[in-house]
Motif scaffolding. Structure first.
Motif, PDB file in Angstrom:
ATOM      1  N   GLU A  11       1.029  -0.652  -0.119  1.00  0.00           N
ATOM      2  CA  GLU A  11      -0.259  -0.348   0.132  1.00  0.00           C
ATOM      3  C   GLU A  11       1.046   0.983   0.074  1.00  0.00           C
ATOM      4  OE1 GLU A  11      -2.756  -0.162   3.040  1.00  0.00           O
ATOM      5  OE2 GLU A  11      -3.552  -1.593   2.100  1.00  0.00           O
ATOM      6  N   ILE A  12       0.909   2.182  -0.999  1.00  0.00           N
ATOM      7  CA  ILE A  12       1.032   3.590  -0.595  1.00  0.00           C
ATOM      8  C   ILE A  12       0.570   4.227   0.411  1.00  0.00           C
ATOM      9  CG2 ILE A  12       1.479   5.513  -2.072  1.00  0.00           C
ATOM     10  CD1 ILE A  12       1.007   4.156  -4.582  1.00  0.00           C
ATOM     11  N   ALA A  13       1.295   5.198   1.024  1.00  0.00           N
ATOM     12  CA  ALA A  13       0.797   5.467   2.798  1.00  0.00           C
ATOM     13  C   ALA A  13       2.230   6.883   2.313  1.00  0.00           C
ATOM     14  CB  ALA A  13       1.750   4.563   3.765  1.00  0.00           C
ATOM     15  N   GLY A  14       2.089   7.747   3.446  1.00  0.00           N
ATOM     16  CA  GLY A  14       2.123   9.011   3.875  1.00  0.00           C
ATOM     17  C   GLY A  14       3.544   8.817   3.758  1.00  0.00           C
ATOM     18  N   LYS A  15       4.488   7.873   4.011  1.00  0.00           N
ATOM     19  CA  LYS A  15       5.766   7.630   4.177  1.00  0.00           C
ATOM     20  C   LYS A  15       6.565   6.936   3.164  1.00  0.00           C
ATOM     21  CE  LYS A  15       6.025   7.534   9.186  1.00  0.00           C
ATOM     22  NZ  LYS A  15       6.867   6.795  10.257  1.00  0.00           N
ATOM     23  N   THR A  16       5.902   6.623   1.685  1.00  0.00           N
ATOM     24  CA  THR A  16       6.619   6.113   0.632  1.00  0.00           C
ATOM     25  C   THR A  16       7.029   7.024   0.019  1.00  0.00           C
ATOM     26  OG1 THR A  16       4.412   4.349   0.907  1.00  0.00           O
ATOM     27  CG2 THR A  16       6.027   5.017  -1.765  1.00  0.00           C
ATOM     28  N   ARG A  17       8.430   6.330  -0.368  1.00  0.00           N
ATOM     29  CA  ARG A  17       8.985   6.944  -1.364  1.00  0.00           C
ATOM     30  C   ARG A  17       9.160   7.478  -2.803  1.00  0.00           C
ATOM     31  NH1 ARG A  17      11.420  10.648   1.282  1.00  0.00           N
ATOM     32  NH2 ARG A  17      12.902  11.645  -0.252  1.00  0.00           N
ATOM     33  N   VAL A  18       9.154   8.080  -3.122  1.00  0.00           N
ATOM     34  CA  VAL A  18       8.684   8.354  -4.658  1.00  0.00           C
ATOM     35  C   VAL A  18      10.010   8.506  -6.057  1.00  0.00           C
ATOM     36  CG1 VAL A  18       7.319   9.326  -6.518  1.00  0.00           C
ATOM     37  CG2 VAL A  18       6.596   8.811  -4.206  1.00  0.00           C
ATOM     38  N   LEU A  19      10.097   7.487  -6.614  1.00  0.00           N
ATOM     39  CA  LEU A  19      10.773   7.013  -7.768  1.00  0.00           C
ATOM     40  C   LEU A  19       9.859   7.384  -9.062  1.00  0.00           C
ATOM     41  CD1 LEU A  19      11.849   4.389  -6.603  1.00  0.00           C
ATOM     42  CD2 LEU A  19      12.667   6.070  -6.009  1.00  0.00           C
ATOM     43  N   GLY A  20      10.523   7.848 -10.507  1.00  0.00           N
ATOM     44  CA  GLY A  20      10.009   7.733 -11.136  1.00  0.00           C
ATOM     45  C   GLY A  20      10.925   7.706 -12.676  1.00  0.00           C
ATOM     46  N   ILE A  21      10.341   7.746 -13.388  1.00  0.00           N
ATOM     47  CA  ILE A  21      11.009   7.454 -15.392  1.00  0.00           C
ATOM     48  C   ILE A  21      10.331   8.707 -16.106  1.00  0.00           C
ATOM     49  CG2 ILE A  21       9.122   5.117 -15.400  1.00  0.00           C
ATOM     50  CD1 ILE A  21      12.408   4.406 -17.244  1.00  0.00           C
ATOM     51  N   LEU A  22      11.612   9.555 -16.486  1.00  0.00           N
ATOM     52  CA  LEU A  22      11.269  10.618 -17.308  1.00  0.00           C
ATOM     53  C   LEU A  22      11.262   9.842 -18.879  1.00  0.00           C
ATOM     54  CD1 LEU A  22      13.170  13.366 -15.822  1.00  0.00           C
ATOM     55  CD2 LEU A  22      11.162  13.428 -16.254  1.00  0.00           C
ATOM     56  N   ALA A  23      10.291  10.314 -18.936  1.00  0.00           N
ATOM     57  CA  ALA A  23      10.628   9.806 -20.866  1.00  0.00           C
ATOM     58  C   ALA A  23       8.966  10.007 -21.891  1.00  0.00           C
ATOM     59  CB  ALA A  23       9.509   7.983 -20.549  1.00  0.00           C
ATOM     60  N   HIS A  24       9.119  10.412 -22.940  1.00  0.00           N
ATOM     61  CA  HIS A  24       7.975  10.926 -23.909  1.00  0.00           C
ATOM     62  C   HIS A  24       8.233   9.960 -25.292  1.00  0.00           C
ATOM     63  CE1 HIS A  24       5.290  13.390 -25.575  1.00  0.00           C
ATOM     64  NE2 HIS A  24       5.912  13.666 -26.511  1.00  0.00           N
ATOM     65  N   PRO A  25       7.380   9.085 -25.782  1.00  0.00           N
ATOM     66  CA  PRO A  25       6.218   9.087 -24.730  1.00  0.00           C
ATOM     67  C   PRO A  25       6.456   7.870 -23.553  1.00  0.00           C
ATOM     68  CG  PRO A  25       5.978   7.637 -26.678  1.00  0.00           C
ATOM     69  CD  PRO A  25       7.534   8.372 -26.696  1.00  0.00           C
ATOM     70  N   THR A  26       5.569   6.988 -22.257  1.00  0.00           N
ATOM     71  CA  THR A  26       6.345   6.984 -21.323  1.00  0.00           C
ATOM     72  C   THR A  26       5.673   4.738 -22.246  1.00  0.00           C
ATOM     73  OG1 THR A  26       4.642   6.975 -20.241  1.00  0.00           O
ATOM     74  CG2 THR A  26       6.246   8.214 -19.946  1.00  0.00           C
ATOM     75  N   PRO A  50       5.749   5.957 -13.547  1.00  0.00           N
ATOM     76  CA  PRO A  50       6.187   6.475 -15.112  1.00  0.00           C
ATOM     77  C   PRO A  50       5.792   8.195 -15.073  1.00  0.00           C
ATOM     78  CG  PRO A  50       3.661   5.307 -15.639  1.00  0.00           C
ATOM     79  CD  PRO A  50       4.639   5.583 -14.187  1.00  0.00           C
ATOM     80  N   PHE A  51       6.806   8.544 -16.124  1.00  0.00           N
ATOM     81  CA  PHE A  51       6.391  10.540 -16.017  1.00  0.00           C
ATOM     82  C   PHE A  51       6.456  10.722 -17.369  1.00  0.00           C
ATOM     83  CE2 PHE A  51       8.314  10.828 -11.381  1.00  0.00           C
ATOM     84  CZ  PHE A  51       6.856  10.852 -10.665  1.00  0.00           C
ATOM     85  N   ASN A  52       5.203  10.652 -18.105  1.00  0.00           N
ATOM     86  CA  ASN A  52       5.252  11.368 -19.651  1.00  0.00           C
ATOM     87  C   ASN A  52       5.524  12.687 -19.247  1.00  0.00           C
ATOM     88  OD1 ASN A  52       5.527  11.792 -22.310  1.00  0.00           O
ATOM     89  ND2 ASN A  52       3.135  10.584 -22.677  1.00  0.00           N
ATOM     90  N   VAL A  53       6.285  13.398 -19.840  1.00  0.00           N
ATOM     91  CA  VAL A  53       7.222  14.619 -20.264  1.00  0.00           C
ATOM     92  C   VAL A  53       7.577  15.302 -21.751  1.00  0.00           C
ATOM     93  CG1 VAL A  53       8.315  16.470 -19.053  1.00  0.00           C
ATOM     94  CG2 VAL A  53       7.884  14.407 -17.860  1.00  0.00           C
ATOM     95  N   PRO A  54       7.330  15.548 -21.689  1.00  0.00           N
ATOM     96  CA  PRO A  54       6.684  15.806 -23.367  1.00  0.00           C
ATOM     97  C   PRO A  54       8.683  17.578 -23.483  1.00  0.00           C
ATOM     98  CG  PRO A  54       5.521  17.594 -22.448  1.00  0.00           C
ATOM     99  CD  PRO A  54       5.510  16.534 -21.992  1.00  0.00           C
ATOM    100  N   PRO A  55       9.600  17.009 -23.751  1.00  0.00           N
ATOM    101  CA  PRO A  55      11.083  18.133 -23.979  1.00  0.00           C
ATOM    102  C   PRO A  55      10.792  19.305 -23.235  1.00  0.00           C
ATOM    103  CG  PRO A  55      10.737  16.861 -26.491  1.00  0.00           C
ATOM    104  CD  PRO A  55       9.512  16.503 -25.140  1.00  0.00           C
TER     105      PRO A  55
END
Length: 271
Positions: A11-26, A50-55
């Motif tokens: 379960e994602i809770a208040g102390k959960t650490r967040v990681l991402g993957i930056l791409a476009h598209p994802t 995943p984080f779908n982020v345009p340039p």
């Protein structure tokens, strides 16, 4: 076969650490399930999304990361590997030499540190499959972040000869100059799409991700004694690998690079 670990609730809770993957598209990204599995194996309360982020949005997103106290960092992939350097406060020596980063970490004070693990992961994947590099000749297509990282890692692995091929020749001149400076014992040349005369052929481009893509090399130059390796993970069998199989070449899948990068990335991201 399922395991107790697979069945364990998360379960994602208040102390959960967040990681991402930056791409476009994802759509093509493969890392989140692997990193999330490692987090659970290490009993870490963390999740990658995943984080779908345009340039044109990359800078604002990275700057926002500085203020997210639960954010550990992110994997960086196409098309952001080179552009990300402009938004880092610090980069590792390998990332600086390559001119690209494929992972960033947020420090406790909000500073962003970039690193380059593509090349190391690719080399480890080859070794794990029993493919030796020292003293061999390699034909490498591409001049982007992944290809550049692989080129420098091949130099560190003491290949005898490295031939670079890319549609944009200007990039190759700069890469070749850096390689010659760092690895004077390696014969580095700028070549063509013809891979004849090499032991190992590597596609370090994105050609093969889409069905209409042309092959990155002249396939008629492949022979059965060659190893043909990919960095593309989706599709797993690219048109290049499919053709190489018909010739009798040993093929090396793109996922092997990811498999061996994941542990390195998890370490860098503080898991």
């Amino acid at each position: 076969m399922s395991t107790a670990l697979d069945a364990a609730p998360f379960e994602i809770a208040g102390k959960t650490r967040v990681l991402g993957i930056l791409a476009h598209p994802t759509d093509h990204v493969k890392a989140p399930p692997g990193i999330n599995r490692i987090a659970r194996e290490r009993a870490k309360d963390a999740v990658m999304v995943p984080f779908n982020v345009p340039p044109d949005g990359l800078g604002s997103v990275v700057n926002a990361f500085r203020s997210i106290l639960t954010f550990n960092g992110s994997i960086v992939t196409v098309p952001h590997k080179q552009a990300i350097l402009a938004f880092c406060d610090e980069v590792t020596p390998q990332a600086r030499a390559v001119g690209a980063a494929n992972v960033i970490r947020r420090e406790p004070d909000g500073r962003i540190v970039g690193a380059q693990l593509d090349g190391i992961g690719f080399i480890r994947g080859l070794y794990h499959q029993g493919i030796e590099l020292e003293g061999r000749s390699v034909h490498l297509s591409g001049a982007g972040g992944a290809a550049s990282a692989i080129a420098f890692a091949l130099g560190e692995a003491k290949v005898a000869r490295l031939t670079l091929n890319n549609r944009s020749r200007d990039k190759l001149v700069a890469i070749r100059a850096k390689l010659q400076e760092m690895f004077p014992a390696v014969d580095v040349a700028i070549g063509t799409i013809d891979p004849r005369g090499h032991d190992i052929v590597v596609n370090g481009t994105t050609l093969g991700m889409r069905p209409a893509d042309p092959l990155p090399i002249d396939e008629t130059g492949l022979t059965a004694d060659m190893v043909v390796a990919e960095v593309i993970m989706e599709p797993e069998i690219t048109p290049l690998l499919a053709f190489a199989q018909t010739v009798g070449c040993k093929i090396h899948l793109g996922r092997h690079m990811l498999d061996h990068q994941l542990q390195l990335m998890a370490d860098f991201l503080g898991l």
